[in-house]
Enzyme design. Structure first.
Site, PDB file in Angstrom:
ATOM      1  CE1 TYR A  90     -53.559  24.588 -16.333  1.00 30.96           C
ATOM      2  CE2 TYR A  90     -53.345  24.515 -18.698  1.00 30.96           C
ATOM      3  CZ  TYR A  90     -53.644  23.893 -17.509  1.00 30.96           C
ATOM      4  OH  TYR A  90     -54.028  22.580 -17.504  1.00 30.96           O
ATOM      5  CD  GLU A 133     -52.866  20.434 -25.734  1.00 31.90           C
ATOM      6  OE1 GLU A 133     -52.661  19.374 -25.108  1.00 31.90           O
ATOM      7  OE2 GLU A 133     -52.783  21.561 -25.220  1.00 31.90           O
TER       8      GLU A 133
END
Length: 161
Positions: free
Chosen positions: A19, A64
């Site tokens: 990531y 999210e």
């Protein structure tokens, strides 16, 4: 916190997922996912909560539009991070829906969150090694401004990007 804000990091979880995150300011991040279940996903201007837990240790947490909850503890001086991601059932079963530039597909994320089951959550608690760290300043729109591609993290670490 001033040393942490502006940090651009690449980290690799022990499970191999890679990531990238940019701590854009005291309440916003940008990130790209280079490998793992949702490789190819990238997001800009994600609202987050950032706190300094103790000297050199910072927590970044958010929810999210997909319903995924994330909490990351960064220890930049140690080049370590511990993250825990709570993926809704639908993301685990249909990760391809989320592999996009999320900012252009917020409605699809919300629709999918309502359409598919969210429970039980798929929980991923992992340590990671920070393999790149550079302070890029605050609100730098160039840090994460394009989709991830094969070899991008190598280009970043080599200074080609």
């Amino acid at each position: 916190m001033e040393n942490f804000i502006g940090s651009h990091m690449i980290y690799t979880y022990e499970n191999g997922w890679e990531y990238e995150i940019y701590i854009k300011n005291d309440h916003t991040i940008d990130y790209r996912i280079h490998s793992g279940m949702v490789a190819g996903r990238w997001v800009r201007d994600q609202e987050v909560n950032i706190v300094k837990l103790t000297e050199g240790v910072y927590k970044v947490s958010w929810t999210e539009p997909t319903g995924t909850d994330v909490s990351l503890n960064f220890m930049p001086n140690e080049k370590r991070m511990h993250g825990i991601i709570f993926f809704p059932k639908w993301v685990h079963e249909h990760p391809e829906i989320t592999v996009c530039y999320q900012n252009d597909h917020i409605d699809l994320m919300k629709e999918s969150r309502e359409k598919y089951e969210t429970y039980p959550k798929y929980v991923v608690p992992e340590f990671a090694e920070i393999t790149f760290l550079k302070n890029e300043g605050v609100d730098n729109e160039e840090v994460i401004s394009k989709a991830p591609y094969e070899g991008m993290t190598d280009d970043i670490r080599a200074g080609r990007l």
